[in-house]
Write a protein that holds these residues in place. Structure first.
Motif, short mmCIF file in Angstrom:
data_model
loop_
_atom_site.label_atom_id
_atom_site.label_comp_id
_atom_site.label_asym_id
_atom_site.label_seq_id
_atom_site.Cartn_x
_atom_site.Cartn_y
_atom_site.Cartn_z
N TYR A 2 -56.71 -24.63 -4.75
CA TYR A 2 -56.35 -25.62 -3.75
C TYR A 2 -55.27 -25.09 -2.79
O TYR A 2 -54.46 -24.24 -3.17
N ALA A 3 -55.27 -25.59 -1.58
CA ALA A 3 -54.24 -25.28 -0.60
C ALA A 3 -53.00 -26.10 -0.97
O ALA A 3 -52.81 -27.22 -0.50
N SER A 4 -52.17 -25.54 -1.80
CA SER A 4 -51.12 -26.30 -2.48
C SER A 4 -49.72 -25.98 -1.97
O SER A 4 -49.41 -24.83 -1.65
N ASP B 234 -51.80 -21.45 8.36
CA ASP B 234 -51.79 -21.63 6.91
C ASP B 234 -53.16 -21.24 6.37
O ASP B 234 -53.99 -20.67 7.09
N ARG C 69 -55.39 -23.37 4.81
CA ARG C 69 -56.22 -24.53 4.52
C ARG C 69 -57.66 -24.36 4.99
O ARG C 69 -58.54 -25.12 4.59
N GLN D 217 -58.76 -22.24 1.53
CA GLN D 217 -58.43 -22.84 0.24
C GLN D 217 -58.80 -24.32 0.26
O GLN D 217 -58.91 -24.93 1.31
N ASP E 1 -59.10 -28.45 -0.13
CA ASP E 1 -58.34 -29.66 0.19
C ASP E 1 -57.93 -30.34 -1.12
O ASP E 1 -58.79 -30.65 -1.96
#
Length: 327
Positions: free
Chosen positions: A200-202, A220, A222, A225, A227
């Motif tokens: 995940y885009a964490s 970034d 996102r 990676q 959601d």
């Protein structure tokens, strides 16, 4: 209700031996994979503490070998290695150089500790000057398919150096298949792939950016990676990687995504890994440093929770600290 007509669960919690006898989930040294950061430096004695990850450091190859040896004396069975090169460029050439920092570190680790299971992170972000996980077009967008060849070259260079498992973390579509084809063609069909299948885009990756010097120079991640709001997508990503030849499927991060971890456990028979990431580690360390949490109880509970949710193995920066508690 008459006395004795209700369930008396406390009967099996009354003493420590009883609790141990009925315990459903066990944490073992073999379940834990310690993460290490190795730096390409001429200073053989280099060891630099990571401010946002108390207890963790960046190491030269020589210091890494010493640190791993001490951890193995405590029972460490496996480690995952992240590299910090001296130079970066748009194509991340240091990632797949035969004499790259990870390749040299792996050779030394396997020469010194042949019984250690060495996992390598396969990605370009630590080696690209722009900090993204693949090649870019003129608009700054990550190019998926041209990146696959470089990821396969990186994995192959790690295996030639002695890596026991390669772990692609880039989240490019098709990268597991590209790596499997490259390894098989080179005679390494026996090498397993641990795929960061559900990454995940964490926000919890923050401290890692300092540790690995891998923050994007712009934008970034996102766009590649996952959601954090999505659940069903995790099954699609895991199924795709499994079909391409992944031997182990990973969920990253761990604690905020225990539901996803359980989802994979219930839908795949393959081994499942979870990554207790730098932000999870840093939060616990901060609370412990302030006296708000008991170190042993809090750390073990966090790891047991990940194991109970379905992980067969856990990448964690707590491994060294936890090992003495498991004896």
């Amino acid at each position: 209700m008459n006395i004795g007509d209700f369930h008396r669960g406390r009967r099996l919690r009354r003493t420590a031996p009883l609790r141990e006898m009925v315990r459903e989930t066990e944490l073992r040294p073999a379940d834990l994979i310690q993460g290490y950061f190795v730096v390409d430096t001429p200073d053989a004695g280099f060891e630099k503490p990571i401010g946002s990850m108390p207890g963790q450091s960046q190491f030269s190859v020589e210091r890494l070998v010493v640190r791993v040896g001490k951890a193995m004396d405590l029972g460490l069975r496996s480690a995952i290695v992240f590299g910090l090169p001296q130079k970066k460029d748009p194509a991340g050439t240091g990632a797949y150089a035969d004499e790259g920092i990870v390749q040299r570190a792996v050779r030394r680790l396997k020469e010194t500790y042949p019984e250690l299971v060495v996992v390598t992170d396969v990605c370009l972000c630590e080696y690209t000057s722009h900090g993204h996980c693949g090649l870019l077009n003129d608009h700054g967008e990550v190019l998926n398919d041209p990146t696959l060849e470089l990821l396969a070259k990186t994995a192959l260079s790690h295996v030639r150096a002695g890596a026991d498992i390669v772990a692609p973390s880039d989240m490019m579509d098709g990268r597991v298949g590209a790596i499997r084809v490259a390894l098989d063609a080179a005679g390494f069909s026996h090498i397993p792939i641990m795929s960061y299948a559900v990454k995940y885009a964490s926000a919890f990756y923050g401290p890692f950016r300092e540790a690995a010097d891998s923050a994007p120079a712009f934008g970034d991640r996102r766009g590649y990676q996952m959601d954090p709001a999505n659940t069903r997508e995790a099954l699609r990503e895991a199924a795709a990687d499994f079909a391409e030849g992944a031997d182990i499927l990973m969920v990253k991060p761990a604690m905020p995504y225990l539901d996803i971890l359980r989802l994979l456990r219930d839908n795949f028979d393959t081994p499942i890994a979870a990554y207790q990431v730098s932000g999870e580690y840093a939060m616990l360390k901060a609370a412990i440093a302030n006296g708000w949490l008991d170190p042993k109880r809090a750390v073990l509970e966090s790891l047991i929770g990940i194991k109970r949710a379905g992980a067969d193995m856990i990448i964690t920066y707590f491994a060294e600290e936890v090992l003495p508690w498991l004896k």
